[in-house]
Design a protein around this motif. Structure first.
Motif, PDB file in Angstrom:
ATOM      1  N   ARG A   1       0.874  -1.175   0.000  1.00 31.91           N
ATOM      2  CA  ARG A   1       0.000   0.000   0.000  1.00 31.91           C
ATOM      3  C   ARG A   1       0.907   1.219   0.000  1.00 31.91           C
ATOM      4  NH1 ARG A   1      -4.101   3.139  -1.320  1.00 31.91           N
ATOM      5  NH2 ARG A   1      -4.952   4.340   0.401  1.00 31.91           N
ATOM      6  N   SER A   2       0.879   1.969  -1.102  1.00 31.53           N
ATOM      7  CA  SER A   2       1.752   3.125  -1.274  1.00 31.53           C
ATOM      8  C   SER A   2       0.949   4.410  -1.179  1.00 31.53           C
ATOM      9  CB  SER A   2       2.418   3.060  -2.658  1.00 31.53           C
ATOM     10  OG  SER A   2       3.040   4.286  -2.963  1.00 31.53           O
ATOM     11  N   ASP A   3       1.562   5.429  -0.587  1.00 30.54           N
ATOM     12  CA  ASP A   3       0.934   6.756  -0.533  1.00 30.54           C
ATOM     13  C   ASP A   3       0.725   7.315  -1.936  1.00 30.54           C
ATOM     14  OD1 ASP A   3       1.070   6.594   2.200  1.00 30.54           O
ATOM     15  OD2 ASP A   3       2.862   7.840   2.375  1.00 30.54           O
ATOM     16  N   LEU A   4       1.608   6.947  -2.865  1.00 28.14           N
ATOM     17  CA  LEU A   4       1.556   7.512  -4.214  1.00 28.14           C
ATOM     18  C   LEU A   4       0.735   6.699  -5.202  1.00 28.14           C
ATOM     19  CD1 LEU A   4       5.308   8.577  -4.603  1.00 28.14           C
ATOM     20  CD2 LEU A   4       3.357   9.984  -3.902  1.00 28.14           C
ATOM     21  N   THR A   5       0.846   5.374  -5.157  1.00 31.46           N
ATOM     22  CA  THR A   5       0.225   4.552  -6.194  1.00 31.46           C
ATOM     23  C   THR A   5      -0.925   3.683  -5.720  1.00 31.46           C
ATOM     24  OG1 THR A   5       1.869   2.812  -5.852  1.00 31.46           O
ATOM     25  CG2 THR A   5       2.365   4.464  -7.535  1.00 31.46           C
ATOM     26  N   GLY A   6      -1.189   3.640  -4.434  1.00 30.24           N
ATOM     27  CA  GLY A   6      -2.272   2.790  -3.938  1.00 30.24           C
ATOM     28  C   GLY A   6      -1.802   1.361  -3.737  1.00 30.24           C
ATOM     29  N   TRP A   7      -2.667   0.382  -4.017  1.00 31.11           N
ATOM     30  CA  TRP A   7      -2.371  -1.038  -3.798  1.00 31.11           C
ATOM     31  C   TRP A   7      -1.633  -1.620  -4.986  1.00 31.11           C
ATOM     32  CZ3 TRP A   7      -2.998  -3.052   0.860  1.00 31.11           C
ATOM     33  CH2 TRP A   7      -3.906  -2.452   1.729  1.00 31.11           C
ATOM     34  N   CYS A   8      -0.557  -2.359  -4.725  1.00 29.50           N
ATOM     35  CA  CYS A   8       0.222  -3.038  -5.761  1.00 29.50           C
ATOM     36  C   CYS A   8       0.665  -4.397  -5.246  1.00 29.50           C
ATOM     37  CB  CYS A   8       1.482  -2.242  -6.119  1.00 29.50           C
ATOM     38  SG  CYS A   8       1.186  -0.609  -6.756  1.00 29.50           S
ATOM     39  N   LYS A   9       0.958  -5.265  -6.181  1.00 30.75           N
ATOM     40  CA  LYS A   9       1.528  -6.572  -5.859  1.00 30.75           C
ATOM     41  C   LYS A   9       2.898  -6.653  -6.522  1.00 30.75           C
ATOM     42  CE  LYS A   9       0.979 -10.760  -8.024  1.00 30.75           C
ATOM     43  NZ  LYS A   9       0.248 -11.918  -8.525  1.00 30.75           N
ATOM     44  N   TYR A  10       3.893  -7.127  -5.783  1.00 35.86           N
ATOM     45  CA  TYR A  10       5.231  -7.302  -6.329  1.00 35.86           C
ATOM     46  C   TYR A  10       5.717  -8.708  -6.037  1.00 35.86           C
ATOM     47  CZ  TYR A  10       5.671  -2.215  -6.675  1.00 35.86           C
ATOM     48  OH  TYR A  10       5.484  -0.897  -6.987  1.00 35.86           O
ATOM     49  N   ARG A  11       6.481  -9.259  -6.970  1.00 35.58           N
ATOM     50  CA  ARG A  11       7.199 -10.493  -6.679  1.00 35.58           C
ATOM     51  C   ARG A  11       8.345 -10.137  -5.758  1.00 35.58           C
ATOM     52  NH1 ARG A  11       7.234 -13.844 -12.330  1.00 35.58           N
ATOM     53  NH2 ARG A  11       4.961 -13.896 -12.502  1.00 35.58           N
ATOM     54  N   ASP A  12       8.873 -11.136  -5.070  1.00 35.51           N
ATOM     55  CA  ASP A  12       9.884 -10.887  -4.050  1.00 35.51           C
ATOM     56  C   ASP A  12      11.086 -10.115  -4.597  1.00 35.51           C
ATOM     57  OD1 ASP A  12      10.876 -11.180  -1.366  1.00 35.51           O
ATOM     58  OD2 ASP A  12      12.259 -12.688  -2.132  1.00 35.51           O
ATOM     59  N   HIS A  13      11.641 -10.545  -5.729  1.00 30.62           N
ATOM     60  CA  HIS A  13      12.833  -9.863  -6.259  1.00 30.62           C
ATOM     61  C   HIS A  13      12.521  -8.433  -6.716  1.00 30.62           C
ATOM     62  CE1 HIS A  13      11.097 -11.397 -10.028  1.00 30.62           C
ATOM     63  NE2 HIS A  13      11.749 -10.413 -10.618  1.00 30.62           N
TER      64      HIS A  13
END
Length: 104
Positions: free
Chosen positions: A69-81
């Motif tokens: 959860r980012s202040d700038l972009t909202g909700w995102c999913k990232y792979r570990d790397h």
């Protein structure tokens, strides 16, 4: 966990397993009532599926993935790397907390 990068502050949770405790942690982190362990979503992998209010559709989280959860972009999913490269490495990536953050 809470991370700071340049002018961005993010809260993140990593999916380490598909246990009921992890599902509960994701539910608390997102504030969503629609979080469940789903079996065999992609190529025989289990996933935790979450629906977040104000976002179209659902997010499938696989083992090792980070929900951010980012202040700038909202909700995102990232792979570990991808997450480590963006938030933990380099001069701007720094971790400032080791607690699972409350939902924003």
């Amino acid at each position: 966990m809470i991370y700071h990068r340049k002018a961005e502050t993010v809260r993140a949770i990593q999916i380490k397993d598909y246990s009921p405790a992890t599902v509960s942690a994701v539910r608390a982190f997102t504030g969503s009532d629609r979080v469940e362990h789903r079996r065999h979503i992609m190529a025989g992998q289990d996933a935790i599926q979450v629906v977040i209010q104000g976002r179209c559709g659902h997010i499938n989280l696989y083992r090792g993935d980070w929900l951010v959860r980012s202040d700038l972009t909202g909700w995102c999913k990232y792979r570990d790397h991808e997450f480590k490269q963006r938030y933990e490495e380099g001069e701007h990536g720094q971790q400032s907390g080791n607690q699972v953050a409350d939902g924003l």
